[in-house]
Design a protein around this motif. Structure first.
Motif, PDB file in Angstrom:
ATOM      1  N   LYS B   4       0.861  -1.225  -0.001  1.00  0.00           N
ATOM      2  CA  LYS B   4       0.014  -0.087  -0.120  1.00  0.00           C
ATOM      3  C   LYS B   4       0.958   1.151   0.099  1.00  0.00           C
ATOM      4  O   LYS B   4       0.484   2.006  -0.884  1.00  0.00           O
ATOM      5  CB  LYS B   4      -0.797  -0.235   1.228  1.00  0.00           C
ATOM      6  CG  LYS B   4      -2.216   0.204   0.985  1.00  0.00           C
ATOM      7  CD  LYS B   4      -3.141  -0.041   2.309  1.00  0.00           C
ATOM      8  CE  LYS B   4      -4.434  -0.583   1.826  1.00  0.00           C
ATOM      9  NZ  LYS B   4      -5.312  -1.095   3.041  1.00  0.00           N
ATOM     10  N   TRP B  33       7.693  -7.039  -4.416  1.00  0.00           N
ATOM     11  CA  TRP B  33       6.675  -7.616  -5.039  1.00  0.00           C
ATOM     12  C   TRP B  33       6.468  -7.922  -6.315  1.00  0.00           C
ATOM     13  O   TRP B  33       7.108  -7.083  -7.223  1.00  0.00           O
ATOM     14  CB  TRP B  33       5.228  -6.840  -4.660  1.00  0.00           C
ATOM     15  CG  TRP B  33       4.909  -6.384  -2.983  1.00  0.00           C
ATOM     16  CD1 TRP B  33       4.356  -7.501  -2.413  1.00  0.00           C
ATOM     17  CD2 TRP B  33       5.728  -5.493  -2.298  1.00  0.00           C
ATOM     18  NE1 TRP B  33       4.801  -6.973  -0.939  1.00  0.00           N
ATOM     19  CE2 TRP B  33       5.287  -5.783  -1.020  1.00  0.00           C
ATOM     20  CE3 TRP B  33       6.416  -4.273  -2.708  1.00  0.00           C
ATOM     21  CZ2 TRP B  33       5.508  -4.853   0.171  1.00  0.00           C
ATOM     22  CZ3 TRP B  33       6.775  -3.589  -1.626  1.00  0.00           C
ATOM     23  CH2 TRP B  33       6.203  -3.713  -0.289  1.00  0.00           C
ATOM     24  N   GLN B  39      -2.978  -7.935  -7.192  1.00  0.00           N
ATOM     25  CA  GLN B  39      -2.420  -6.907  -6.142  1.00  0.00           C
ATOM     26  C   GLN B  39      -2.918  -5.494  -6.456  1.00  0.00           C
ATOM     27  O   GLN B  39      -3.168  -4.897  -5.642  1.00  0.00           O
ATOM     28  CB  GLN B  39      -1.038  -7.220  -5.563  1.00  0.00           C
ATOM     29  CG  GLN B  39      -0.985  -8.161  -4.739  1.00  0.00           C
ATOM     30  CD  GLN B  39       0.714  -8.393  -4.379  1.00  0.00           C
ATOM     31  OE1 GLN B  39       1.264  -8.852  -5.307  1.00  0.00           O
ATOM     32  NE2 GLN B  39       0.947  -8.292  -3.217  1.00  0.00           N
ATOM     33  N   LYS B  42      -6.288  -4.137  -6.909  1.00  0.00           N
ATOM     34  CA  LYS B  42      -7.160  -4.259  -5.938  1.00  0.00           C
ATOM     35  C   LYS B  42      -6.755  -3.299  -4.865  1.00  0.00           C
ATOM     36  O   LYS B  42      -7.489  -2.551  -4.033  1.00  0.00           O
ATOM     37  CB  LYS B  42      -7.147  -5.700  -5.113  1.00  0.00           C
ATOM     38  CG  LYS B  42      -8.402  -6.392  -4.955  1.00  0.00           C
ATOM     39  CD  LYS B  42      -8.264  -7.637  -4.287  1.00  0.00           C
ATOM     40  CE  LYS B  42      -7.781  -7.497  -2.960  1.00  0.00           C
ATOM     41  NZ  LYS B  42      -7.103  -8.907  -2.169  1.00  0.00           N
ATOM     42  N   THR B  43      -5.493  -2.983  -4.916  1.00  0.00           N
ATOM     43  CA  THR B  43      -4.896  -2.212  -3.589  1.00  0.00           C
ATOM     44  C   THR B  43      -5.334  -0.548  -3.881  1.00  0.00           C
ATOM     45  O   THR B  43      -5.641   0.087  -3.148  1.00  0.00           O
ATOM     46  CB  THR B  43      -3.410  -2.418  -3.549  1.00  0.00           C
ATOM     47  OG1 THR B  43      -3.155  -3.528  -3.305  1.00  0.00           O
ATOM     48  CG2 THR B  43      -2.856  -1.455  -2.448  1.00  0.00           C
ATOM     49  N   GLU B  46      -8.691  -0.142  -2.992  1.00  0.00           N
ATOM     50  CA  GLU B  46      -8.750   0.234  -1.348  1.00  0.00           C
ATOM     51  C   GLU B  46      -8.144   1.631  -0.711  1.00  0.00           C
ATOM     52  O   GLU B  46      -8.695   2.081  -0.103  1.00  0.00           O
ATOM     53  CB  GLU B  46      -7.823  -0.941  -0.588  1.00  0.00           C
ATOM     54  CG  GLU B  46      -8.590  -2.239  -0.424  1.00  0.00           C
ATOM     55  CD  GLU B  46      -7.357  -3.490  -0.198  1.00  0.00           C
ATOM     56  OE1 GLU B  46      -7.681  -4.502  -0.494  1.00  0.00           O
ATOM     57  OE2 GLU B  46      -6.203  -3.277   0.701  1.00  0.00           O
ATOM     58  N   LEU B  47      -6.984   2.138  -1.382  1.00  0.00           N
ATOM     59  CA  LEU B  47      -6.726   3.261  -1.276  1.00  0.00           C
ATOM     60  C   LEU B  47      -7.395   4.389  -1.432  1.00  0.00           C
ATOM     61  O   LEU B  47      -7.445   5.382  -0.967  1.00  0.00           O
ATOM     62  CB  LEU B  47      -5.423   3.392  -2.001  1.00  0.00           C
ATOM     63  CG  LEU B  47      -4.051   2.712  -1.577  1.00  0.00           C
ATOM     64  CD1 LEU B  47      -2.956   2.992  -2.569  1.00  0.00           C
ATOM     65  CD2 LEU B  47      -3.517   3.111  -0.409  1.00  0.00           C
TER      66      LEU B  47
END
Lengths: 186, 186
Positions: B4, B33, B39, B42-43, B46-47
DNA sequence: TTAACCATGTAAAAAGTTACATGATTGT
DNA sequence: ACAATCATGTAACTTTTTACATGGTTAA
């Protein structure tokens, strides 16, 4: 995953229980798995199902029964095959480098304090590895070559930390120089 | 997890799409990563939900629409907080060391061939990092200090590989010496 | 025509971590 | 009284990887 093979490797040294494996995992720097219960006990069952290990249950008086796992011939050749396989390049997970990368919002003092904390961590690790090499607590020295290799494994970690410390010194010097050059305080 | 924060860091440099982030992740050695779609996309969502980033959708003629993410004030202070936090010690995942550790079943020739393969991998990485430092393809040089830091980040990786190569030389020398000493073939 | 680039996403599986559960023994 | 050691395991969760899905454009 090579957790399976790492466990098989330990068992190729000598028979042991999941509990002992866990301790060896924790003590050995160059093993990167946490070696938690879930992974180890589950993997031992799988290795059993694949015929790579067998277990002997030993009842004890004042302690819970223990399952001593020993490697089979099939397991030994599996370790051999794996050990000969093409090695992967190492991957370093260093979140400090990411913090540095995006440290633009930090003041000079905050940046230096961040570097201090990291340096401290690395110094601790460096000392710890030297101590572990000295003590040789995990040390399957079945012959001259294996003894030498295990010393070099610890040396690998010691060198890596030494290298990181030297880099930190260079980093600091460069920052000081830049700081000093600007002329007068910010 | 600091995936993140790593993404937020990139966005604190300049606004970009998930696709661009993915490419930067792939090009930057010291990010560990894999930066796969799952990843990153999706992140980013979320952010957005946390108010750290906002997006602008840009329609294009011959290509699919792209979502350009830019960081918010809240996101910027989050990056700052994270960058000041206590750094974790790095963890190296090196399965070659495990292969060496349990190489007892290998002949001298097989062992040397294993070391050769590893050395080749490291040499490749070493050259690649030097090239990446020279090219400066991922390089947010917004000021003197940041330019210096990003050079040092690449230098960190270059030093680590250099260190590994030196260790390999020492390892080989030690093995040769032991081999020569024994007196006669096995 | 084959691959790579542009650009987004979803589904499912594998791997790894943290916490819970038991229960006597031994050392501080 | 409290923590650690011995010794096994399970449950729930997070993280990470791999593969699938779409579909036009551009260069070898």
């Amino acid at each position: 995953m090579s957790l399976k093979h790492t466990i098989l490797g330990f068992l190729s040294w000598k028979p042991m229980t999941g509990y002992e494996l866990k301790k060896f995992f924790a003590e050995t720097e160059f093993i990167y798995w946490s070696g938690n219960n879930n992974q180890i006990y589950k993997t031992l069952v799988e290795l059993g199902a694949e015929g790579f290990v067998e277990k002997v249950v030993v009842q004890q008086e004042n302690y819970p029964a223990k399952k001593i796992y020993h490697i089979t011939g099939k397991g030994l050749s599996e370790v051999r095959e794996w050990a000969m396989g093409r090695p992967e390049p190492p991957s370093a997970r260093n979140s400090f480098l990411m913090q540095l990368a995006w440290s633009d919002g930090l003041s000079e003092a905050e940046l230096l304090s961040l570097i201090d904390s990291y340096q401290y961590e690395i110094e601790m690790k460096h000392v710890m590895c030297k101590e572990k090499l000295r003590r040789k607590s995990v040390y399957p020295g079945r012959n001259e070559r294996e003894r030498y290799i295990w010393e070099m494994l610890w040396q690998n970690r010691i060198n890596a930390y030494r290298c990181e410390l030297d880099w930190l010194t260079a980093l600091r010097n460069g920052l000081d120089k830049k700081d000093g050059m600007g002329g007068g305080p910010k």
